[in-house]
Design a protein around this motif. Structure first.
Motif, PDB file in Angstrom:
ATOM      1  N   GLU A 114       0.859  -1.182   0.000  1.00  0.00           N
ATOM      2  CA  GLU A 114       0.000   0.000   0.000  1.00  0.00           C
ATOM      3  C   GLU A 114       0.895   1.232   0.000  1.00  0.00           C
ATOM      4  N   LEU A 115       0.660   2.122  -0.947  1.00  0.00           N
ATOM      5  CA  LEU A 115       1.340   3.415  -0.995  1.00  0.00           C
ATOM      6  C   LEU A 115       0.378   4.493  -0.539  1.00  0.00           C
ATOM      7  N   GLU A 116       0.875   5.428   0.253  1.00  0.00           N
ATOM      8  CA  GLU A 116       0.094   6.612   0.601  1.00  0.00           C
ATOM      9  C   GLU A 116       0.893   7.854   0.231  1.00  0.00           C
ATOM     10  N   LEU A 117       0.242   8.767  -0.454  1.00  0.00           N
ATOM     11  CA  LEU A 117       0.848  10.049  -0.790  1.00  0.00           C
ATOM     12  C   LEU A 117       0.079  11.134  -0.059  1.00  0.00           C
ATOM     13  N   SER A 118       0.786  11.885   0.776  1.00  0.00           N
ATOM     14  CA  SER A 118       0.170  12.984   1.519  1.00  0.00           C
ATOM     15  C   SER A 118       0.765  14.291   1.030  1.00  0.00           C
ATOM     16  N   VAL A 119      -0.093  15.240   0.694  1.00  0.00           N
ATOM     17  CA  VAL A 119       0.356  16.560   0.237  1.00  0.00           C
ATOM     18  C   VAL A 119      -0.252  17.609   1.163  1.00  0.00           C
ATOM     19  N   ARG A 120       0.613  18.403   1.771  1.00  0.00           N
ATOM     20  CA  ARG A 120       0.180  19.470   2.672  1.00  0.00           C
ATOM     21  C   ARG A 120       0.716  20.792   2.141  1.00  0.00           C
ATOM     22  N   VAL A 121      -0.170  21.780   1.972  1.00  0.00           N
ATOM     23  CA  VAL A 121       0.242  23.069   1.430  1.00  0.00           C
ATOM     24  C   VAL A 121      -0.251  24.191   2.338  1.00  0.00           C
ATOM     25  N   GLY A 122       0.598  25.200   2.513  1.00  0.00           N
ATOM     26  CA  GLY A 122       0.235  26.355   3.316  1.00  0.00           C
ATOM     27  C   GLY A 122       1.377  27.347   3.330  1.00  0.00           C
ATOM     28  N   GLY A 123       1.050  28.629   3.396  1.00  0.00           N
ATOM     29  CA  GLY A 123       2.099  29.649   3.409  1.00  0.00           C
ATOM     30  C   GLY A 123       2.951  29.568   2.162  1.00  0.00           C
ATOM     31  N   ARG A 124       4.254  29.504   2.356  1.00  0.00           N
ATOM     32  CA  ARG A 124       5.186  29.461   1.229  1.00  0.00           C
ATOM     33  C   ARG A 124       5.870  28.101   1.105  1.00  0.00           C
ATOM     34  N   SER A 125       5.215  27.044   1.630  1.00  0.00           N
ATOM     35  CA  SER A 125       5.826  25.724   1.583  1.00  0.00           C
ATOM     36  C   SER A 125       4.818  24.644   1.214  1.00  0.00           C
ATOM     37  N   ILE A 126       5.355  23.522   0.778  1.00  0.00           N
ATOM     38  CA  ILE A 126       4.555  22.348   0.483  1.00  0.00           C
ATOM     39  C   ILE A 126       5.343  21.115   0.917  1.00  0.00           C
ATOM     40  N   ASP A 127       4.650  20.177   1.548  1.00  0.00           N
ATOM     41  CA  ASP A 127       5.248  18.915   1.971  1.00  0.00           C
ATOM     42  C   ASP A 127       4.620  17.787   1.161  1.00  0.00           C
ATOM     43  N   ILE A 128       5.475  16.926   0.603  1.00  0.00           N
ATOM     44  CA  ILE A 128       5.018  15.760  -0.154  1.00  0.00           C
ATOM     45  C   ILE A 128       5.585  14.535   0.547  1.00  0.00           C
ATOM     46  N   GLU A 129       4.709  13.708   1.086  1.00  0.00           N
ATOM     47  CA  GLU A 129       5.160  12.539   1.844  1.00  0.00           C
ATOM     48  C   GLU A 129       4.688  11.269   1.156  1.00  0.00           C
ATOM     49  N   LEU A 130       5.617  10.339   0.990  1.00  0.00           N
ATOM     50  CA  LEU A 130       5.303   9.047   0.380  1.00  0.00           C
ATOM     51  C   LEU A 130       5.580   7.962   1.413  1.00  0.00           C
ATOM     52  N   ALA A 131       4.595   7.085   1.630  1.00  0.00           N
ATOM     53  CA  ALA A 131       4.742   5.991   2.586  1.00  0.00           C
ATOM     54  C   ALA A 131       4.403   4.679   1.897  1.00  0.00           C
ATOM     55  N   CYS A 132       5.163   3.640   2.234  1.00  0.00           N
ATOM     56  CA  CYS A 132       4.932   2.309   1.663  1.00  0.00           C
ATOM     57  C   CYS A 132       4.869   1.290   2.789  1.00  0.00           C
ATOM     58  N   GLU A 133       3.848   0.425   2.746  1.00  0.00           N
ATOM     59  CA  GLU A 133       3.716  -0.669   3.702  1.00  0.00           C
ATOM     60  C   GLU A 133       3.713  -1.993   2.957  1.00  0.00           C
ATOM     61  N   ASN A 134       4.482  -2.934   3.459  1.00  0.00           N
ATOM     62  CA  ASN A 134       4.520  -4.283   2.892  1.00  0.00           C
ATOM     63  C   ASN A 134       3.365  -5.081   3.482  1.00  0.00           C
ATOM     64  N   LEU A 135       2.353  -5.367   2.671  1.00  0.00           N
ATOM     65  CA  LEU A 135       1.176  -6.097   3.128  1.00  0.00           C
ATOM     66  C   LEU A 135       1.286  -7.597   2.862  1.00  0.00           C
ATOM     67  N   GLY A 136       2.398  -8.027   2.255  1.00  0.00           N
ATOM     68  CA  GLY A 136       2.549  -9.424   1.896  1.00  0.00           C
ATOM     69  C   GLY A 136       3.253 -10.235   2.968  1.00  0.00           C
ATOM     70  N   ASP A 137       3.586 -11.469   2.633  1.00  0.00           N
ATOM     71  CA  ASP A 137       4.251 -12.348   3.590  1.00  0.00           C
ATOM     72  C   ASP A 137       5.689 -12.657   3.192  1.00  0.00           C
ATOM     73  N   THR A 138       6.216 -11.892   2.222  1.00  0.00           N
ATOM     74  CA  THR A 138       7.625 -12.013   1.832  1.00  0.00           C
ATOM     75  C   THR A 138       8.246 -10.623   1.791  1.00  0.00           C
ATOM     76  N   PRO A 139       9.581 -10.499   1.935  1.00  0.00           N
ATOM     77  CA  PRO A 139      10.224  -9.185   1.859  1.00  0.00           C
ATOM     78  C   PRO A 139      10.028  -8.558   0.475  1.00  0.00           C
ATOM     79  N   LEU A 140       9.982  -7.238   0.437  1.00  0.00           N
ATOM     80  CA  LEU A 140       9.970  -6.535  -0.851  1.00  0.00           C
ATOM     81  C   LEU A 140      11.059  -5.478  -0.845  1.00  0.00           C
ATOM     82  N   GLN A 141      11.503  -5.113  -2.040  1.00  0.00           N
ATOM     83  CA  GLN A 141      12.592  -4.153  -2.205  1.00  0.00           C
ATOM     84  C   GLN A 141      12.217  -3.190  -3.321  1.00  0.00           C
TER      85      GLN A 141
END
Length: 278
Positions: A114-141
């Protein structure tokens, strides 16, 4: 140009705004409060399923460029994302988008995620956050990047501070090198045709200066940075860029390339790129 895809617009109380396409989870626009557009978006971008949008901030996942067996820059930027939430706060506005594995993704990359992209904007800045969770039963790369196209008015007047002393891989020359001083874009042939991966940038800020305009680029969770500009010759070969588009943009990207991220089952990773108009 095809009609633009479904998108959402974030508006903070102070007037700052951002526009995000659900196609690719793709940030299309960033307007700081009282400022002008800070991102380059090609007027020749294609907004059709299976195509990529040229400009803004594409999400490269789970592969950067041709660093593995998957299609260039992976598949996340070509797929429809889901809007999870959108809200306006006292000083900012926030949207969260999500992408999960499907039959199509598992056919070429056999992992549950599962990927989540969070975008927060305000004032003179913007934050872009990307998160990844391994939902399976084997390692991922994976390798990843937030492929940020900064808009510039005069590329010859641009410098990037904060890279001095770092080693980088020059994809144009196919050679490793050392950055000995700040990066100055002088318009000389071979300098504009930039495709470099800087290793070990981590949390050191990068300062992109053009005359009196300065954009501070900060990252957390990303080890590397990519600086890219196609130059006139390569740009002319890109069907989704105007011939002079190279002169209006510079990519400064938070990335994890040199050391791929590995997640055990149930583990998560988070990376953030913050842009601030100084």
């Amino acid at each position: 140009m095809n009609s633009e895809p479904s998108s959402i617009t974030l508006q903070s109380p102070d007037g700052a705004s951002a526009t995000i396409a659900l196609h690719g989870g793709h940030l299309l626009s960033w307007l700081p409060a009282g400022g002008v557009e800070q991102l380059y978006l090609s007027p020749r971008s294609e907004y059709t399923p299976g195509k990529v949008i040229r400009g803004g901030v594409p999400v490269c996942f789970p592969q950067f460029a041709e660093s593995g067996p998957l299609p260039r820059h992976g598949f996340a930027r070509k797929l429809p994302w889901e809007l999870v939430s959108q809200q306006q706060g006292k000083d900012d506005a926030l949207a969260v988008l999500r992408l999960r594995d499907s039959d199509a993704t598992r056919a070429i990359w056999p992992h549950a995620f599962e990927l989540e992209l969070s975008v927060r904007v305000g004032g003179r800045s913007i934050d872009i956050e990307l998160a990844c969770e391994n939902l399976g039963d084997t390692p991922l790369q994976f390798t990843t990047a937030l492929h940020t196209y900064l808009r510039v008015a005069d590329l010859d007047a641009v410098s990037v501070e904060g890279l001095a002393g770092l080693r980088y891989f020059d994809a144009v020359k196919q050679a490793d090198a050392l950055q000995r001083m700040d990066l100055l874009l002088t318009g000389e042939k071979g300098v504009l045709d930039l495709d470099r991966i800087y290793y070990g940038v981590k949390e050191r800020p990068l300062l992109v200066t053009e005359d009196r305009r300065q954009v501070v680029v900060r990252a957390q969770g990303f080890d590397d940075a990519v600086i890219w500009n196609p130059g006139p010759e390569r740009c002319a070969q890109l069907a989704d860029m105007p011939p002079d588009g190279w002169s209006e943009m510079l990519c400064v990207e938070a990335a994890c390339i040199g050391r791929p991220i590995e997640l055990q089952p149930g583990e998560s990773w988070v990376g953030r790129q913050s842009l601030e108009l100084a």
